[in-house]
Design a protein around this motif. Structure first.
Motif, PDB file in Angstrom:
ATOM      1  N   ALA A  21       4.154  14.943 -14.165  1.00 35.94           N
ATOM      2  CA  ALA A  21       3.349  13.687 -14.614  1.00 35.94           C
ATOM      3  C   ALA A  21       3.987  12.390 -14.228  1.00 35.94           C
ATOM      4  CB  ALA A  21       2.808  13.951 -15.961  1.00 35.94           C
ATOM      5  N   MET A  22       5.537  12.420 -14.959  1.00 31.84           N
ATOM      6  CA  MET A  22       6.244  11.261 -14.824  1.00 31.84           C
ATOM      7  C   MET A  22       6.702  11.149 -13.272  1.00 31.84           C
ATOM      8  SD  MET A  22       6.626  10.012 -17.834  1.00 31.84           S
ATOM      9  CE  MET A  22       4.906  10.554 -18.304  1.00 31.84           C
ATOM     10  N   MET A  23       6.852  12.168 -12.429  1.00 31.62           N
ATOM     11  CA  MET A  23       6.994  11.833 -11.086  1.00 31.62           C
ATOM     12  C   MET A  23       5.798  11.161 -10.462  1.00 31.62           C
ATOM     13  SD  MET A  23       7.146  14.568  -8.012  1.00 31.62           S
ATOM     14  CE  MET A  23       5.362  14.716  -8.222  1.00 31.62           C
ATOM     15  N   LEU A  24       4.674  11.485 -10.802  1.00 32.59           N
ATOM     16  CA  LEU A  24       3.323  10.869 -10.208  1.00 32.59           C
ATOM     17  C   LEU A  24       3.150   9.474 -10.473  1.00 32.59           C
ATOM     18  CD1 LEU A  24       0.748  13.980 -10.515  1.00 32.59           C
ATOM     19  CD2 LEU A  24       1.891  13.072  -8.600  1.00 32.59           C
ATOM     20  N   LEU A  25       3.509   9.119 -12.012  1.00 33.66           N
ATOM     21  CA  LEU A  25       3.732   7.895 -12.130  1.00 33.66           C
ATOM     22  C   LEU A  25       4.681   6.972 -11.849  1.00 33.66           C
ATOM     23  CD1 LEU A  25       2.726   8.162 -16.193  1.00 33.66           C
ATOM     24  CD2 LEU A  25       1.053   7.637 -14.267  1.00 33.66           C
ATOM     25  N   SER A  26       5.713   7.698 -11.582  1.00 32.32           N
ATOM     26  CA  SER A  26       6.850   6.995 -10.781  1.00 32.32           C
ATOM     27  C   SER A  26       6.365   6.650  -9.337  1.00 32.32           C
ATOM     28  CB  SER A  26       7.987   7.758 -10.849  1.00 32.32           C
ATOM     29  OG  SER A  26       8.605   8.068 -12.019  1.00 32.32           O
ATOM     30  N   LEU A  27       5.568   7.470  -8.613  1.00 36.02           N
ATOM     31  CA  LEU A  27       5.025   7.047  -7.299  1.00 36.02           C
ATOM     32  C   LEU A  27       4.234   5.950  -7.470  1.00 36.02           C
ATOM     33  CD1 LEU A  27       5.022   7.796  -4.451  1.00 36.02           C
ATOM     34  CD2 LEU A  27       3.370   9.581  -4.933  1.00 36.02           C
ATOM     35  N   LEU A  28       3.427   6.177  -8.495  1.00 37.37           N
ATOM     36  CA  LEU A  28       2.329   4.974  -8.514  1.00 37.37           C
ATOM     37  C   LEU A  28       2.950   3.660  -8.743  1.00 37.37           C
ATOM     38  CD1 LEU A  28      -0.602   3.967  -8.807  1.00 37.37           C
ATOM     39  CD2 LEU A  28      -0.600   4.976 -11.255  1.00 37.37           C
ATOM     40  N   SER A  29       4.122   3.849  -9.615  1.00 38.34           N
ATOM     41  CA  SER A  29       4.785   2.551  -9.802  1.00 38.34           C
ATOM     42  C   SER A  29       5.559   1.858  -8.668  1.00 38.34           C
ATOM     43  CB  SER A  29       5.567   2.799 -11.223  1.00 38.34           C
ATOM     44  OG  SER A  29       6.457   1.589 -11.287  1.00 38.34           O
ATOM     45  N   VAL A  30       6.025   2.669  -8.056  1.00 33.09           N
ATOM     46  CA  VAL A  30       6.878   2.420  -6.864  1.00 33.09           C
ATOM     47  C   VAL A  30       5.852   1.632  -5.860  1.00 33.09           C
ATOM     48  CG1 VAL A  30       7.973   3.028  -4.743  1.00 33.09           C
ATOM     49  CG2 VAL A  30       8.704   3.978  -6.933  1.00 33.09           C
ATOM     50  N   ILE A  31       4.685   2.197  -5.793  1.00 29.60           N
ATOM     51  CA  ILE A  31       3.410   1.610  -4.775  1.00 29.60           C
ATOM     52  C   ILE A  31       3.092   0.073  -5.478  1.00 29.60           C
ATOM     53  CG2 ILE A  31       1.119   1.909  -3.913  1.00 29.60           C
ATOM     54  CD1 ILE A  31       1.674   4.795  -3.970  1.00 29.60           C
ATOM     55  N   VAL A  32       3.046   0.093  -6.708  1.00 32.92           N
ATOM     56  CA  VAL A  32       2.718  -1.196  -7.189  1.00 32.92           C
ATOM     57  C   VAL A  32       3.958  -2.198  -7.127  1.00 32.92           C
ATOM     58  CG1 VAL A  32       2.670  -2.290  -9.510  1.00 32.92           C
ATOM     59  CG2 VAL A  32       1.096  -0.151  -9.113  1.00 32.92           C
ATOM     60  N   VAL A  33       4.949  -1.808  -7.169  1.00 26.35           N
ATOM     61  CA  VAL A  33       6.130  -2.761  -7.262  1.00 26.35           C
ATOM     62  C   VAL A  33       6.294  -2.872  -5.568  1.00 26.35           C
ATOM     63  CG1 VAL A  33       8.478  -3.009  -6.993  1.00 26.35           C
ATOM     64  CG2 VAL A  33       7.505  -1.937  -8.909  1.00 26.35           C
ATOM     65  N   ILE A  34       5.898  -2.096  -4.619  1.00 19.29           N
ATOM     66  CA  ILE A  34       5.989  -2.572  -3.185  1.00 19.29           C
ATOM     67  C   ILE A  34       4.958  -3.567  -2.863  1.00 19.29           C
ATOM     68  CG2 ILE A  34       5.585  -1.791  -0.828  1.00 19.29           C
ATOM     69  CD1 ILE A  34       7.087   0.780  -1.835  1.00 19.29           C
ATOM     70  N   VAL A  35       3.619  -3.324  -3.533  1.00 21.45           N
ATOM     71  CA  VAL A  35       2.455  -4.226  -2.984  1.00 21.45           C
ATOM     72  C   VAL A  35       2.900  -5.436  -3.671  1.00 21.45           C
ATOM     73  CG1 VAL A  35      -0.164  -4.808  -3.640  1.00 21.45           C
ATOM     74  CG2 VAL A  35       0.589  -2.316  -3.382  1.00 21.45           C
ATOM     75  N   LEU A  36       3.279  -5.738  -4.888  1.00 23.10           N
ATOM     76  CA  LEU A  36       3.497  -7.031  -5.340  1.00 23.10           C
ATOM     77  C   LEU A  36       4.613  -7.719  -4.628  1.00 23.10           C
ATOM     78  CD1 LEU A  36       3.725  -5.885  -9.275  1.00 23.10           C
ATOM     79  CD2 LEU A  36       2.109  -7.494  -8.225  1.00 23.10           C
ATOM     80  N   SER A  37       5.642  -6.824  -4.089  1.00 24.72           N
ATOM     81  CA  SER A  37       6.651  -7.499  -3.573  1.00 24.72           C
ATOM     82  C   SER A  37       6.543  -8.068  -1.975  1.00 24.72           C
ATOM     83  CB  SER A  37       7.876  -6.637  -3.216  1.00 24.72           C
ATOM     84  OG  SER A  37       8.216  -6.256  -4.493  1.00 24.72           O
ATOM     85  N   PHE A  38       5.608  -7.114  -1.288  1.00 13.75           N
ATOM     86  CA  PHE A  38       5.418  -7.564   0.133  1.00 13.75           C
ATOM     87  C   PHE A  38       3.997  -7.841   0.601  1.00 13.75           C
ATOM     88  CE2 PHE A  38       8.751  -4.499  -0.172  1.00 13.75           C
ATOM     89  CZ  PHE A  38       9.730  -5.070   0.582  1.00 13.75           C
ATOM     90  N   VAL A  39       2.947  -7.805  -0.350  1.00 13.50           N
ATOM     91  CA  VAL A  39       1.653  -8.189  -0.160  1.00 13.50           C
ATOM     92  C   VAL A  39       1.215  -9.554  -0.840  1.00 13.50           C
ATOM     93  CG1 VAL A  39      -0.928  -7.372  -0.392  1.00 13.50           C
ATOM     94  CG2 VAL A  39       0.839  -5.516   0.097  1.00 13.50           C
TER      95      VAL A  39
END
Length: 268
Positions: A21-39
């Motif tokens: 579960a922490m792995m999946l949440l880490s993946l979701l968090s990385v996606i959120v950070v990428i969207v915040l940084s580049f979109v």
């Protein structure tokens, strides 16, 4: 043999449902950070994603300190999991990308494990809680962001801020439906329908889980009963073996006695 990196799990450890579960949440968090940084996003959507990322960070922090409290060797736990703590610090964007190491670590663990089904079946309650946690955060994130995007700038729309979108998602996923906030676009209605279906399923799983806590026997009690039964069966088998051994010894003694008698009998 090369020394293992400290952020890697021991290979003999099987992944737990909460680690996955922490792995999946880490993946979701990385996606959120990428969207915040580049979109390029409007201010309210960006605020919403920052809130989601902060919530995930708090989950990571809680998971880290709970495991630290439960660890027998706390120094060893910190040595092997310090990067999880660093990646859980909110408001420091470069450190959030350290969650990629957590994803890679669990992927490596999955590749080393021949079967994930058996450990999850054996830990059904933990798997249920982990699944509910991931589902709650995922639904809250995507539904809030999508609703805020599709309703932005639409005449007569009443979902304008990050708080409005989060409140609407929580109310809808719980199937309460206050009606103070609601979508007015066709896309918003579709999103609302999906969230309602997910909410019904979500709370159905919660109801089943709560019922299992009171109806199903405790796992430790069941294992204790099984071990007690196995011990009784082994004890009975040992007693039968001892009885058979005694009988066999008696038969061997009788056979030796007959042989001695035959040897002592003079030939005619």
């Amino acid at each position: 043999m090369a020394e293992k990196k400290r952020w890697l799990l021991h290979p003999e450890q099987a992944p737990t449902p909460f680690q996955l579960a922490m792995m999946l949440l880490s993946l979701l968090s990385v996606i959120v950070v990428i969207v915040l940084s580049f979109v390029s996003l409007d201010s309210e959507t960006k605020r919403l994603l920052v809130f989601v990322d902060f919530t995930i960070c708090m989950i990571f922090m809680t998971y880290f300190f709970v495991n630290l409290f439960r660890a027998e060797n706390k120094i060893d736990y910190i040595k092997h999991n310090w990067i999880d703590f660093v990646a859980s610090i909110p408001a420091i964007e470069p450190l959030r990308l350290a969650r990629l190491f957590q994803i890679l670590r669990v992927i490596r663990l999955i590749r080393m494990t021949q079967s994930l089904i058996i450990p999850i079946i054996k830990q059904r309650r933990e798997a249920t809680l982990a699944s509910l946690l991931v589902a709650m955060v995922t639904i809250l994130t995507f539904a809030s962001v999508l609703m805020l995007i599709v309703e932005a700038g639409v005449p007569d729309a009443n979902i304008h801020t990050a708080e409005d979108a989060i409140w609407w998602t929580l109310v809808t996923i719980s199937t309460v439906g206050y009606g103070d906030y609601y979508p007015v676009t066709a896309a918003g209605h579709v999103i609302g329908g999906v969230v309602i279906i997910c909410g019904v399923s979500f709370f159905g799983v919660i109801s089943g889980y709560m019922a299992s806590l009171f109806i199903a026997p405790d796992e430790s009690e069941r294992l204790e009963e099984q071990s007690q039964q196995i011990r009784c069966e082994l004890q009975e088998a040992l007693e039968r073996m001892e009885a058979n051994q005694g009988l066999l010894m008696e038969q061997v003694a009788q056979l030796n006695q007959k042989l001695e008698e035959k040897r002592e009998t003079p030939k005619s």
